[in-house]
Design an enzyme around this catalytic site. Structure first.
Site, PDB file in Angstrom:
ATOM      1  N   ARG A 192     -60.364  70.004 -90.964  1.00  0.00           N
ATOM      2  CA  ARG A 192     -60.514  70.536 -92.336  1.00  0.00           C
ATOM      3  C   ARG A 192     -60.647  69.384 -93.332  1.00  0.00           C
ATOM      4  NH1 ARG A 192     -55.216  73.798 -92.261  1.00  0.00           N
ATOM      5  NH2 ARG A 192     -55.546  74.020 -94.497  1.00  0.00           N
ATOM      6  N   LYS A 221     -53.519  73.505-104.258  1.00  0.00           N
ATOM      7  CA  LYS A 221     -54.354  74.431-105.040  1.00  0.00           C
ATOM      8  C   LYS A 221     -53.712  75.810-105.128  1.00  0.00           C
ATOM      9  CE  LYS A 221     -57.837  73.978-102.119  1.00  0.00           C
ATOM     10  NZ  LYS A 221     -57.265  73.047-101.125  1.00  0.00           N
ATOM     11  N   ARG A 235     -50.196  80.085 -91.001  1.00  0.00           N
ATOM     12  CA  ARG A 235     -51.644  80.155 -90.766  1.00  0.00           C
ATOM     13  C   ARG A 235     -52.025  79.554 -89.427  1.00  0.00           C
ATOM     14  NH1 ARG A 235     -54.239  78.027 -96.347  1.00  0.00           N
ATOM     15  NH2 ARG A 235     -55.737  77.179 -94.858  1.00  0.00           N
ATOM     16  N   ARG A 272     -67.140  74.800-102.512  1.00  0.00           N
ATOM     17  CA  ARG A 272     -66.757  73.854-101.477  1.00  0.00           C
ATOM     18  C   ARG A 272     -67.932  73.031-100.988  1.00  0.00           C
ATOM     19  NH1 ARG A 272     -61.951  76.164 -99.385  1.00  0.00           N
ATOM     20  NH2 ARG A 272     -61.031  74.902 -97.779  1.00  0.00           N
ATOM     21  N   ARG A 286     -45.949  74.638 -93.967  1.00  0.00           N
ATOM     22  CA  ARG A 286     -46.214  75.728 -94.925  1.00  0.00           C
ATOM     23  C   ARG A 286     -45.945  77.096 -94.311  1.00  0.00           C
ATOM     24  NH1 ARG A 286     -51.879  75.805 -97.657  1.00  0.00           N
ATOM     25  NH2 ARG A 286     -52.534  75.387 -95.537  1.00  0.00           N
TER      26      ARG A 286
HETATM   27  P1  AP5 Z   1     -50.881  74.690-100.882  1.00  0.00           P
HETATM   28  O1  AP5 Z   1     -50.730  74.911-102.346  1.00  0.00           O
HETATM   29  O2  AP5 Z   1     -50.770  75.867-100.002  1.00  0.00           O
HETATM   30  O3  AP5 Z   1     -52.223  73.855-100.594  1.00  0.00           O
HETATM   31  P2  AP5 Z   1     -53.761  74.231-100.796  1.00  0.00           P
HETATM   32  O4  AP5 Z   1     -54.391  73.163-101.633  1.00  0.00           O
HETATM   33  O5  AP5 Z   1     -53.906  75.631-101.239  1.00  0.00           O
HETATM   34  O6  AP5 Z   1     -54.259  73.967 -99.317  1.00  0.00           O
HETATM   35  P3  AP5 Z   1     -55.019  74.919 -98.279  1.00  0.00           P
HETATM   36  O7  AP5 Z   1     -54.630  74.420 -96.933  1.00  0.00           O
HETATM   37  O8  AP5 Z   1     -54.805  76.350 -98.585  1.00  0.00           O
HETATM   38  O9  AP5 Z   1     -56.479  74.501 -98.599  1.00  0.00           O
HETATM   39  P4  AP5 Z   1     -57.710  74.707 -97.711  1.00  0.00           P
HETATM   40  O10 AP5 Z   1     -58.772  74.352 -98.661  1.00  0.00           O
HETATM   41  O11 AP5 Z   1     -57.695  73.957 -96.439  1.00  0.00           O
HETATM   42  O12 AP5 Z   1     -57.592  76.222 -97.235  1.00  0.00           O
HETATM   43  P5  AP5 Z   1     -58.304  77.561 -97.725  1.00  0.00           P
HETATM   44  O13 AP5 Z   1     -57.371  78.663 -97.539  1.00  0.00           O
HETATM   45  O14 AP5 Z   1     -58.932  77.346 -99.047  1.00  0.00           O
HETATM   46  O15 AP5 Z   1     -49.800  73.582-100.452  1.00  0.00           O
HETATM   47  C1  AP5 Z   1     -49.630  73.232 -99.083  1.00  0.00           C
HETATM   48  C2  AP5 Z   1     -48.140  73.097 -98.761  1.00  0.00           C
HETATM   49  O16 AP5 Z   1     -47.594  71.987 -99.451  1.00  0.00           O
HETATM   50  C3  AP5 Z   1     -47.303  74.305 -99.173  1.00  0.00           C
HETATM   51  O17 AP5 Z   1     -46.314  74.522 -98.192  1.00  0.00           O
HETATM   52  C4  AP5 Z   1     -46.663  73.884-100.510  1.00  0.00           C
HETATM   53  O18 AP5 Z   1     -45.381  74.472-100.681  1.00  0.00           O
HETATM   54  C5  AP5 Z   1     -46.565  72.370-100.353  1.00  0.00           C
HETATM   55  N1  AP5 Z   1     -46.841  71.658-101.603  1.00  0.00           N
HETATM   56  C6  AP5 Z   1     -47.754  71.973-102.573  1.00  0.00           C
HETATM   57  N2  AP5 Z   1     -47.762  71.061-103.566  1.00  0.00           N
HETATM   58  C7  AP5 Z   1     -46.837  70.121-103.213  1.00  0.00           C
HETATM   59  C8  AP5 Z   1     -46.376  68.919-103.854  1.00  0.00           C
HETATM   60  N3  AP5 Z   1     -46.870  68.520-105.028  1.00  0.00           N
HETATM   61  N4  AP5 Z   1     -45.409  68.208-103.211  1.00  0.00           N
HETATM   62  C9  AP5 Z   1     -44.902  68.622-101.997  1.00  0.00           C
HETATM   63  N5  AP5 Z   1     -45.300  69.754-101.361  1.00  0.00           N
HETATM   64  C10 AP5 Z   1     -46.254  70.493-101.963  1.00  0.00           C
HETATM   65  O19 AP5 Z   1     -59.498  77.681 -96.664  1.00  0.00           O
HETATM   66  C11 AP5 Z   1     -59.233  77.940 -95.315  1.00  0.00           C
HETATM   67  C12 AP5 Z   1     -60.548  78.016 -94.531  1.00  0.00           C
HETATM   68  O20 AP5 Z   1     -61.349  79.098 -95.050  1.00  0.00           O
HETATM   69  C13 AP5 Z   1     -61.468  76.798 -94.647  1.00  0.00           C
HETATM   70  O21 AP5 Z   1     -61.119  75.811 -93.689  1.00  0.00           O
HETATM   71  C14 AP5 Z   1     -62.838  77.419 -94.370  1.00  0.00           C
HETATM   72  O22 AP5 Z   1     -63.044  77.655 -93.003  1.00  0.00           O
HETATM   73  C15 AP5 Z   1     -62.738  78.762 -95.054  1.00  0.00           C
HETATM   74  N6  AP5 Z   1     -63.215  78.760 -96.456  1.00  0.00           N
HETATM   75  C16 AP5 Z   1     -62.453  79.019 -97.574  1.00  0.00           C
HETATM   76  N7  AP5 Z   1     -63.197  78.926 -98.686  1.00  0.00           N
HETATM   77  C17 AP5 Z   1     -64.449  78.589 -98.284  1.00  0.00           C
HETATM   78  C18 AP5 Z   1     -65.665  78.328 -98.985  1.00  0.00           C
HETATM   79  N8  AP5 Z   1     -65.731  78.380-100.334  1.00  0.00           N
HETATM   80  N9  AP5 Z   1     -66.746  77.993 -98.246  1.00  0.00           N
HETATM   81  C19 AP5 Z   1     -66.701  77.933 -96.902  1.00  0.00           C
HETATM   82  N10 AP5 Z   1     -65.584  78.169 -96.171  1.00  0.00           N
HETATM   83  C20 AP5 Z   1     -64.472  78.500 -96.873  1.00  0.00           C
HETATM   84 MG    MG Z   2     -54.589  77.389-100.303  1.00  0.00          MG
END
Ligand code: AP5
Ligand code: MG
Ligand code: ZN
Length: 214
Positions: free
Chosen positions: A172, A13, A161, A88, A127
């Site tokens: 997660r 994402k 992270r 979410r 990452r």
């Molecule tokens: P990346 O693009 O960074 O993945 P992502 O989908 O953004 O994954 P996240 O881990 O950021 O998602 P998340 O939902 O767990 O975390 P968030 O920060 O939202 O890609 C990952 C890696 O793979 C990178 O190194 C990239 O280079 C590589 N990659 C990408 N695409 C690839 C491909 N096609 N092939 C190979 N490699 C690839 O949330 C974190 C925490 O915040 C949550 O756990 C929760 O506690 C809280 N939170 C956030 N939003 C909310 C909400 N709305 N409600 C409640 N809690 C929330």
């Molecule tokens: Mg992300």
């Protein structure tokens, strides 16, 4: 253009939002990045969120709904936005519909990044992110062109992270399956859900997204 990118941790994402932001000028609104900024600031919310994120749990809906509503009101969102990590839960999705209607805005696309969840652990454990501009990388799948130097801003400082370890990833992913996956039928019923193959290479995923966005 306003869109949602949906998918489990590591689906891509953030990676794809950054690319779409560059191409279309639509702002990436990552609720995870906003929460991590709050953690760094040491605010009361940041202190609360830090423990929740490290446990791989979700921050309460009302906090997230208010955060995103205020952010959408900022002038830079007038060009459009990409929601990355929000909504979410079903209550967040319903609140988003209500707030967009209130603000006279609409969603153009809700795009699910279809992935094999358990296979994603290697993505998150490899990452890292530029400490200065936030550009995301991966040790083997997406390294900077020059090792140790950010492609985007030239910085040599990077961060990892606290929740990017195998154990927290499992929690997660479980939270995604329990609380977030149920919003897919919600959008399917509203006829706005589209899909891309998130297991494809990064460039190919971008091409599939561009084909949808046009
Ligand atoms: P990346 O693009 O960074 O993945 P992502 O989908 O953004 O994954 P996240 O881990 O950021 O998602 P998340 O939902 O767990 O975390 P968030 O920060 O939202 O890609 C990952 C890696 O793979 C990178 O190194 C990239 O280079 C590589 N990659 C990408 N695409 C690839 C491909 N096609 N092939 C190979 N490699 C690839 O949330 C974190 C925490 O915040 C949550 O756990 C929760 O506690 C809280 N939170 C956030 N939003 C909310 C909400 N709305 N409600 C409640 N809690 C929330
Ligand atoms: Mg992300
Ligand atoms: Zn940078």
């Amino acid at each position: 253009m306003n869109l949602i990118l949906l998918g489990p941790p590591g689906a891509g994402k953030g990676t794809q939002s950054q690319r779409l932001e560059k191409k279309y000028g639509t702002i990436q609104l990552s609720t995870g990045d906003m929460l991590r900024a709050a953690v760094r600031s040491g605010s009361e919310l940041g202190q609360r969120a830090d423990a929740i994120m490290k446990a791989g749990q979700l921050v309460p809906d009302e906090v997230m709904i208010e955060m995103i509503s205020e952010r959408i009101d900022q002038p830079d969102c007038a060009k459009g936005f990409i929601l990355d990590g929000f909504p979410r839960t079903v209550p967040q999705a319903e609140a988003l519909d209500a707030m967009l209607a209130d603000k006279g805005l609409k969603l153009d696309h809700v795009i699910e990044m279809k992935v094999d969840g358990p296979a994603l652990v290697t993505r998150v454990t490899g990452r890292f992110t530029c400490a200065k501009c936030g550009t995301g990388y991966h040790d083997s799948f997406n390294p900077p062109k020059v090792a140790g130097v950010c492609d985007n801003c030239g910085s040599t400082e990077f961060t990892r992270r606290a929740d990017d370890n195998a154990e927290t990833f499992g929690k997660r992913l479980a939270a995604y399956e329990r609380d977030t996956a149920p919003i897919l039928p919600y959008y399917r019923e509203h006829g706005v859900l589209k899909q891309v193959d998130g297991m494809a290479e990064i460039d190919e995923v971008t091409r599939q997204l561009e084909a949808i966005i046009g």
